[in-house]
Scaffold this motif. Structure first.
Motif, mmCIF file in Angstrom:
data_model
loop_
_atom_site.group_PDB
_atom_site.id
_atom_site.type_symbol
_atom_site.label_atom_id
_atom_site.label_comp_id
_atom_site.label_asym_id
_atom_site.label_seq_id
_atom_site.Cartn_x
_atom_site.Cartn_y
_atom_site.Cartn_z
ATOM 1 N N TYR A 3 1.453 5.598 -5.672
ATOM 2 C CA TYR A 3 2.170 4.559 -6.070
ATOM 3 C C TYR A 3 1.807 3.836 -7.074
ATOM 4 N N LEU A 4 0.688 4.418 -7.884
ATOM 5 C CA LEU A 4 0.400 3.118 -9.220
ATOM 6 C C LEU A 4 0.879 4.087 -9.928
ATOM 7 N N ASP A 5 1.807 5.070 -10.202
ATOM 8 C CA ASP A 5 2.371 5.975 -10.990
ATOM 9 C C ASP A 5 3.365 5.082 -12.231
ATOM 10 N N THR A 6 4.323 4.154 -11.837
ATOM 11 C CA THR A 6 4.680 2.861 -12.863
ATOM 12 C C THR A 6 4.315 1.563 -13.052
ATOM 13 N N ILE A 7 3.014 1.317 -13.359
ATOM 14 C CA ILE A 7 2.742 -0.172 -13.103
ATOM 15 C C ILE A 7 3.104 -0.958 -14.120
ATOM 16 N N THR A 8 4.326 -2.033 -14.103
ATOM 17 C CA THR A 8 5.237 -2.667 -14.815
ATOM 18 C C THR A 8 4.610 -3.875 -15.108
ATOM 19 N N GLU A 9 3.366 -4.438 -13.918
ATOM 20 C CA GLU A 9 2.799 -5.550 -14.173
ATOM 21 C C GLU A 9 1.935 -5.966 -13.448
ATOM 22 N N GLU A 10 0.757 -6.302 -13.863
ATOM 23 C CA GLU A 10 -0.996 -6.369 -13.335
ATOM 24 C C GLU A 10 -0.867 -7.615 -13.669
ATOM 25 N N ILE A 11 -1.734 -8.665 -12.373
ATOM 26 C CA ILE A 11 -1.794 -10.313 -12.554
ATOM 27 C C ILE A 11 -3.443 -10.134 -12.329
ATOM 28 N N LYS A 12 -4.280 -10.174 -12.740
ATOM 29 C CA LYS A 12 -5.860 -11.128 -12.536
ATOM 30 C C LYS A 12 -5.842 -12.495 -11.436
ATOM 31 N N LEU A 13 -5.444 -11.622 -10.346
ATOM 32 C CA LEU A 13 -5.961 -13.323 -9.091
ATOM 33 C C LEU A 13 -7.381 -13.739 -9.467
ATOM 34 N N THR A 14 -8.387 -12.937 -8.923
ATOM 35 C CA THR A 14 -9.337 -13.346 -9.018
ATOM 36 C C THR A 14 -10.599 -12.409 -10.260
ATOM 37 N N GLU A 15 -11.572 -12.832 -9.658
ATOM 38 C CA GLU A 15 -12.717 -12.057 -10.756
ATOM 39 C C GLU A 15 -12.437 -10.468 -10.192
ATOM 40 N N HIS A 16 -12.595 -10.221 -9.209
ATOM 41 C CA HIS A 16 -12.478 -9.362 -8.486
ATOM 42 C C HIS A 16 -11.134 -8.165 -7.152
ATOM 43 N N ILE A 17 -9.951 -8.613 -8.130
ATOM 44 C CA ILE A 17 -8.354 -8.554 -7.232
ATOM 45 C C ILE A 17 -7.352 -9.080 -8.318
ATOM 46 N N ASN A 18 -7.289 -7.961 -8.565
ATOM 47 C CA ASN A 18 -5.554 -8.252 -9.173
ATOM 48 C C ASN A 18 -4.443 -7.750 -8.043
ATOM 49 N N LEU A 19 -3.024 -8.430 -8.931
ATOM 50 C CA LEU A 19 -2.126 -7.652 -8.003
ATOM 51 C C LEU A 19 -1.329 -7.410 -9.316
ATOM 52 N N ILE A 20 -0.876 -5.680 -8.677
ATOM 53 C CA ILE A 20 -0.201 -5.019 -9.522
ATOM 54 C C ILE A 20 1.526 -5.122 -8.943
ATOM 55 N N THR A 21 2.142 -4.140 -9.354
ATOM 56 C CA THR A 21 4.092 -4.286 -9.719
ATOM 57 C C THR A 21 3.719 -2.780 -10.120
ATOM 58 N N SER A 22 4.132 -1.459 -9.182
ATOM 59 C CA SER A 22 4.561 -0.340 -9.173
ATOM 60 C C SER A 22 5.625 -0.483 -8.794
#
Length: 295
Positions: A3-22
């Motif tokens: 599910y992380l083969d093609t990451i097109t966006e990564e947004i840092k939401l908090t110090e420990h949580i990222n929102l990833i689009t793949s």
């Protein structure tokens, strides 16, 4: 993982949580000093949970399909508002039972909304939401607000809260269909599946049973991994125990033929014949909390 083969966006939401689009789908990646985890917004589906200095707690199929259509094989799928085949569920309208309705409901095949995310030195808190829509009402004619809350620390808690936002009462059934990572079938045993018999249950072949008198805490012992996974549940009325074994695994396109050797499903469940009634304006919560203790 695929599910992380093609990451097109990564947004840092908090110090420990990222929102990833793949591959067009969104995932939450949690990296906290106490644990790592990942959650798919498709299905509000926990994909992984690993406390620091521990083996992975959650099993994910190496052949799982991440296409935003098919339910994901492994992790903790949310079965809601019915469990099992629609045609066998008393919570489904009679007309629905003559048509092709999704097994285990529609929550695990729906795209959820991220409501909030926060973290501190102790834990991460994530809340996802699913509400009724014209499509959901075609399948289940009720107004609802479904909240999945994930509390991630050295333990993991999932709270699934069903709010009745309509004017009429409704019945629902559900499960937190937890796939646990094990070392090998010969190495595991389970305590607490039936309060009347505390004898450990071992995994020796295909199993698909409903335990109607479970303890509040289930213990999954793994002699090879030298740990116990403690599964504390609230709001359920049975535990479902499942492993498809060799023939079942071979029948699934999204599970390796030997995948049954490293997974064991122990599922806090509300079954249809014991469905929960949620009156208008009220709610009900199904909870599981997972922790690991060394042996």
């Amino acid at each position: 993982m695929s599910y992380l083969d093609t990451i097109t966006e990564e947004i840092k939401l908090t110090e420990h949580i990222n929102l990833i689009t793949s591959n067009g789908l969104k995932y939450l990646s949690i990296a906290h000093p106490k644990a790592t985890a990942s959650i798919s917004l498709f299905g509000a589906h926990l994909l992984s949970f690993t406390p620091t200095n521990s083996a992975p707690v959650i099993w994910m199929s190496d052949d799982a399909i991440f296409n935003g259509v098919k339910a994901i094989r492994g992790g903790v799928p949310i079965c809601w508002p019915w469990f099992g085949p629609a045609k066998e569920s008393p919570t489904v309208q009679p007309l629905a039972k003559t048509q092709e309705y999704p097994s285990h409901g529609f929550a695990r095949n729906s795209h959820w909304q991220l409501l909030s995310s926060q973290s501190n030195d102790d834990s991460c808190l994530i809340r996802l939401q699913l509400t009724d829509s014209p499509e959901s009402k075609r399948l289940w004619p009720h107004s609802f607000n479904l909240i999945a809350e994930f509390i991630i620390s050295d333990t993991l808690t999932i709270n699934l809260t069903t709010y009745n936002t309509g004017n009429d009462n409704f019945d629902y059934s559900s499960a937190l269909h937890s796939y646990f990572q094990i070392s090998h079938p010969d190495a595991v045993s389970v305590d607490g599946l039936d309060q009347s018999t505390q004898t450990p249950r071992t995994l020796t072949g295909e199993v698909d049973i409903v335990c109607e008198n479970p303890s509040a805490t289930i213990a999954l012992h793994d002699e090879q991994l030298q740990h116990t996974i403690n599964i504390e549940n609230e709001g359920n009325n049975v535990m479902v125990v499942w492993n498809p074994w060799e023939s079942g695994a071979k029948a699934f396109a999204d599970m390796p033929d030997d995948g049954y050797k490293t997974m064991f499903c122990l599922e806090p469940t509300i079954i249809g014949k014991k469905a929960v009634t949620v009156t208008a304006g009220h709610s009900h919560t199904l909870t599981t909390t997972l922790s690991v203790t060394p042996r």
